[in-house]
Design a protein around this motif. Structure first.
Motif, mmCIF file in Angstrom:
data_model
loop_
_atom_site.group_PDB
_atom_site.id
_atom_site.type_symbol
_atom_site.label_atom_id
_atom_site.label_comp_id
_atom_site.label_asym_id
_atom_site.label_seq_id
_atom_site.Cartn_x
_atom_site.Cartn_y
_atom_site.Cartn_z
ATOM 1 N N ASN A 76 0.840 -1.185 0.000
ATOM 2 C CA ASN A 76 0.000 0.000 0.000
ATOM 3 C C ASN A 76 0.880 1.243 0.000
ATOM 4 O O ASN A 76 1.941 1.243 0.630
ATOM 5 C CB ASN A 76 -0.898 0.000 1.243
ATOM 6 N N ALA A 77 0.453 2.279 -0.729
ATOM 7 C CA ALA A 77 1.223 3.521 -0.759
ATOM 8 C C ALA A 77 0.307 4.730 -0.661
ATOM 9 O O ALA A 77 -0.758 4.765 -1.290
ATOM 10 C CB ALA A 77 2.058 3.601 -2.019
ATOM 11 N N ASP A 78 0.739 5.696 0.110
ATOM 12 C CA ASP A 78 0.085 6.999 0.224
ATOM 13 C C ASP A 78 1.000 7.972 -0.515
ATOM 14 O O ASP A 78 2.102 8.255 -0.046
ATOM 15 C CB ASP A 78 -0.053 7.365 1.703
ATOM 16 N N LEU A 79 0.568 8.433 -1.687
ATOM 17 C CA LEU A 79 1.486 9.184 -2.529
ATOM 18 C C LEU A 79 0.794 10.365 -3.203
ATOM 19 O O LEU A 79 -0.427 10.498 -3.158
ATOM 20 C CB LEU A 79 2.102 8.251 -3.584
ATOM 21 N N VAL A 80 1.613 11.204 -3.828
ATOM 22 C CA VAL A 80 1.128 12.327 -4.620
ATOM 23 C C VAL A 80 1.593 12.110 -6.052
ATOM 24 O O VAL A 80 2.789 11.875 -6.290
ATOM 25 C CB VAL A 80 1.651 13.666 -4.081
ATOM 26 N N ASP A 81 0.660 12.184 -6.992
ATOM 27 C CA ASP A 81 1.038 11.963 -8.392
ATOM 28 C C ASP A 81 1.361 13.278 -9.084
ATOM 29 O O ASP A 81 1.355 14.349 -8.465
ATOM 30 C CB ASP A 81 -0.056 11.184 -9.125
ATOM 31 N N SER A 82 1.640 13.212 -10.372
ATOM 32 C CA SER A 82 2.082 14.394 -11.115
ATOM 33 C C SER A 82 0.986 15.433 -11.272
ATOM 34 O O SER A 82 1.262 16.574 -11.644
ATOM 35 C CB SER A 82 2.615 13.976 -12.481
#
Length: 119
Positions: free
Chosen positions: A95-101
């Motif tokens: 699982n990942a908590d991320l910000v995309d482009s």
């Protein structure tokens, strides 16, 4: 953006496995990556999480046996599992908590990888 998990398999009690999860695509930043698992007939549960600040958190059941680590440059998180027990048998999900482009914060799941601990 996607997560690719690998490293599951069959191992005897007391053995070790290492799981990997790599994020790919237009990722700007990752706040945290972690591993969950789901055994048959049970709810999905947190195993371990690794944050961008390199802090870690573990389920009580895996403390002192599992170690989570990350490579921020590769958008990858690892889970070293030692002293495996039959009760660790489950499908493990990254699982990942991320910000995309697009500057959108997203929470993604990778495909599960089966871990079976049996003699």
């Amino acid at each position: 953006v996607q997560l690719q998990a690998s490293g599951g398999g069959l191992v005897q009690p007391g053995g070790s496995l290492r799981l990997s999860c790599a994020g790919s695509g237009n990722i700007v930043s990752i706040n945290a990556m972690g591993w969950y698992r789901q055994a048959p007939g049970k709810q999905r549960e947190l195993v371990a999480v690794f944050t961008s600040g390199s802090s870690t958190n573990y389920a009580d059941s895996v403390k002192d046996r599992f170690t989570i680590s990350g490579d921020n440059a590769k958008n990858t998180v690892y889970l070293q599992m030692n002293s495996l027990k039959p009760e660790d048998t489950a499908v493990y999900y990254c699982n990942a908590d991320l910000v995309d482009s697009y500057r959108i914060r997203r929470r993604l799941w990778g495909q599960g990888t089966q871990v079976t601990v049996s003699s």
